[in-house]
Design a protein around this motif. Sequence first.
Motif, PDB file in Angstrom:
ATOM      1  N   TYR A 114       0.811  -1.217   0.000  1.00 55.40           N
ATOM      2  CA  TYR A 114       0.000   0.000   0.000  1.00 55.40           C
ATOM      3  C   TYR A 114       0.850   1.275   0.000  1.00 55.40           C
ATOM      4  N   GLY A 115       2.148   1.133   0.108  1.00 60.40           N
ATOM      5  CA  GLY A 115       3.034   2.292  -0.018  1.00 60.40           C
ATOM      6  C   GLY A 115       2.920   3.325   1.085  1.00 60.40           C
ATOM      7  N   LEU A 116       2.503   2.912   2.286  1.00 62.38           N
ATOM      8  CA  LEU A 116       2.344   3.873   3.389  1.00 62.38           C
ATOM      9  C   LEU A 116       3.650   4.010   4.174  1.00 62.38           C
ATOM     10  N   THR A 117       3.779   5.117   4.877  1.00 69.35           N
ATOM     11  CA  THR A 117       4.994   5.367   5.664  1.00 69.35           C
ATOM     12  C   THR A 117       4.738   5.361   7.165  1.00 69.35           C
ATOM     13  N   ALA A 118       3.468   5.423   7.579  1.00 72.19           N
ATOM     14  CA  ALA A 118       3.157   5.419   9.020  1.00 72.19           C
ATOM     15  C   ALA A 118       1.714   4.985   9.238  1.00 72.19           C
ATOM     16  N   LEU A 119       1.441   4.422  10.421  1.00 73.74           N
ATOM     17  CA  LEU A 119       0.071   4.096  10.830  1.00 73.74           C
ATOM     18  C   LEU A 119      -0.195   4.748  12.175  1.00 73.74           C
ATOM     19  N   THR A 120      -1.446   5.124  12.396  1.00 73.39           N
ATOM     20  CA  THR A 120      -1.868   5.598  13.715  1.00 73.39           C
ATOM     21  C   THR A 120      -2.919   4.637  14.262  1.00 73.39           C
ATOM     22  N   ALA A 121      -3.132   4.671  15.574  1.00 72.11           N
ATOM     23  CA  ALA A 121      -4.147   3.824  16.206  1.00 72.11           C
ATOM     24  C   ALA A 121      -4.577   4.486  17.501  1.00 72.11           C
ATOM     25  N   VAL A 122      -5.810   4.189  17.917  1.00 69.09           N
ATOM     26  CA  VAL A 122      -6.268   4.657  19.228  1.00 69.09           C
ATOM     27  C   VAL A 122      -6.890   3.480  19.967  1.00 69.09           C
ATOM     28  N   THR A 123      -6.777   3.520  21.285  1.00 71.30           N
ATOM     29  CA  THR A 123      -7.463   2.543  22.117  1.00 71.30           C
ATOM     30  C   THR A 123      -7.780   3.203  23.453  1.00 71.30           C
ATOM     31  N   THR A 124      -8.747   2.640  24.153  1.00 75.22           N
ATOM     32  CA  THR A 124      -9.044   3.201  25.474  1.00 75.22           C
ATOM     33  C   THR A 124      -8.012   2.694  26.479  1.00 75.22           C
ATOM     34  N   ASP A 126      -8.356   1.414  29.305  1.00 82.07           N
ATOM     35  CA  ASP A 126      -8.697   0.147  29.976  1.00 82.07           C
ATOM     36  C   ASP A 126      -8.628  -1.064  29.044  1.00 82.07           C
ATOM     37  N   ASN A 127      -8.337  -0.870  27.753  1.00 84.92           N
ATOM     38  CA  ASN A 127      -8.279  -1.997  26.811  1.00 84.92           C
ATOM     39  C   ASN A 127      -6.849  -2.553  26.792  1.00 84.92           C
ATOM     40  N   LEU A 128      -6.537  -3.330  27.822  1.00 85.91           N
ATOM     41  CA  LEU A 128      -5.150  -3.781  28.011  1.00 85.91           C
ATOM     42  C   LEU A 128      -4.700  -4.730  26.904  1.00 85.91           C
ATOM     43  N   ALA A 129      -5.630  -5.555  26.398  1.00 85.36           N
ATOM     44  CA  ALA A 129      -5.259  -6.477  25.314  1.00 85.36           C
ATOM     45  C   ALA A 129      -4.878  -5.684  24.062  1.00 85.36           C
ATOM     46  N   SER A 130      -5.668  -4.680  23.735  1.00 83.39           N
ATOM     47  CA  SER A 130      -5.365  -3.873  22.549  1.00 83.39           C
ATOM     48  C   SER A 130      -4.051  -3.107  22.732  1.00 83.39           C
ATOM     49  N   ARG A 131      -3.831  -2.584  23.917  1.00 87.80           N
ATOM     50  CA  ARG A 131      -2.562  -1.881  24.170  1.00 87.80           C
ATOM     51  C   ARG A 131      -1.373  -2.822  23.998  1.00 87.80           C
ATOM     52  N   ALA A 132      -1.551  -4.084  24.441  1.00 94.19           N
ATOM     53  CA  ALA A 132      -0.466  -5.064  24.304  1.00 94.19           C
ATOM     54  C   ALA A 132      -0.190  -5.356  22.826  1.00 94.19           C
ATOM     55  N   VAL A 133      -1.269  -5.452  22.041  1.00 90.39           N
ATOM     56  CA  VAL A 133      -1.122  -5.735  20.605  1.00 90.39           C
ATOM     57  C   VAL A 133      -0.324  -4.611  19.938  1.00 90.39           C
ATOM     58  N   LEU A 134      -0.652  -3.370  20.278  1.00 90.59           N
ATOM     59  CA  LEU A 134       0.044  -2.229  19.672  1.00 90.59           C
ATOM     60  C   LEU A 134       1.506  -2.188  20.121  1.00 90.59           C
ATOM     61  N   ALA A 135       1.733  -2.409  21.408  1.00 93.57           N
ATOM     62  CA  ALA A 135       3.112  -2.369  21.922  1.00 93.57           C
ATOM     63  C   ALA A 135       3.966  -3.446  21.263  1.00 93.57           C
ATOM     64  N   HIS A 136       3.390  -4.648  21.086  1.00 94.71           N
ATOM     65  CA  HIS A 136       4.138  -5.749  20.452  1.00 94.71           C
ATOM     66  C   HIS A 136       4.520  -5.421  19.016  1.00 94.71           C
TER      67      HIS A 136
END
Length: 166
Positions: A114-124, A126-136
């Motif tokens: 897709y030729g992108l140079t960066a991605l952004t994401a948001v999570t709440t 209290d969503n510890l699983a989602s935060r872990a996914v992003l950190a990994h």
Amino acid sequence: MPTLELLRPDHAEAVLAFERANRAYFARSIPDRGDAYFAEFPARHAALLAEQAEGTCRFHVIRGADGELVGRVNLVDLADGSAELGYRVAESATGRGVARTAVAEVCRLAATAYGLTALTAVTTVDNLASRAVLAHNGFRFRYEFLFGDRPALSYRRSLADLRPSA
Ligand SMILES: CC(C)(COP(=O)(O)OP(=O)(O)OC[C@H]1O[C@@H](n2cnc3c(N)ncnc32)[C@H](O)[C@@H]1OP(=O)(O)O)[C@@H](O)C(=O)NCCC(=O)NCCS
């Protein structure tokens, strides 16, 4: 090993079944899609495919080892080399690394296909699983904000390390 498929017209039935089966589960962490989403699903699916054809979004289904649809991982608002990441995994498939692997794969696709140079994401917060996914997956915390009345976190990941020239 989960695999990604770009969203297609013939995914409609399986995506609707996935969203119905996991509606209550998702609503515990993220805003419910609302009754209209389910009532008007064929039109919503067609609208996503039209957006994808315009090049402003890339939607994917995640297939598990035996071919069942276990999740979705999406890139929306593609502009200026960046896009926003979103994902959801079936309750029955959680805790097995599906989101972590699918996000890793969509980062790779974003940088290459897709030729992108960066991605952004948001999570709440209290969503510890989602935060872990992003950190990994190398997403870096940027700032905290209110998502409705819930504290939330904004993240960004440079894709420079995944670009073909890297
Ligand atoms: C968040 C979600 C995508 C995670 O999917 P998943 O396939 O279970 O995620 P993975 O198995 O790849 O990784 C989950 C990680 O969170 C960790 N985790 C899960 N619950 C946790 C908790 N309560 N506290 C701390 N860590 C937790 C797991 O240990 C794992 O980390 P590890 O790899 O270091 O062990 C899934 O739960 C989901 O779809 N939730 C509802 C929708 C949603 O919240 N989407 C994200 C919106 S930002």
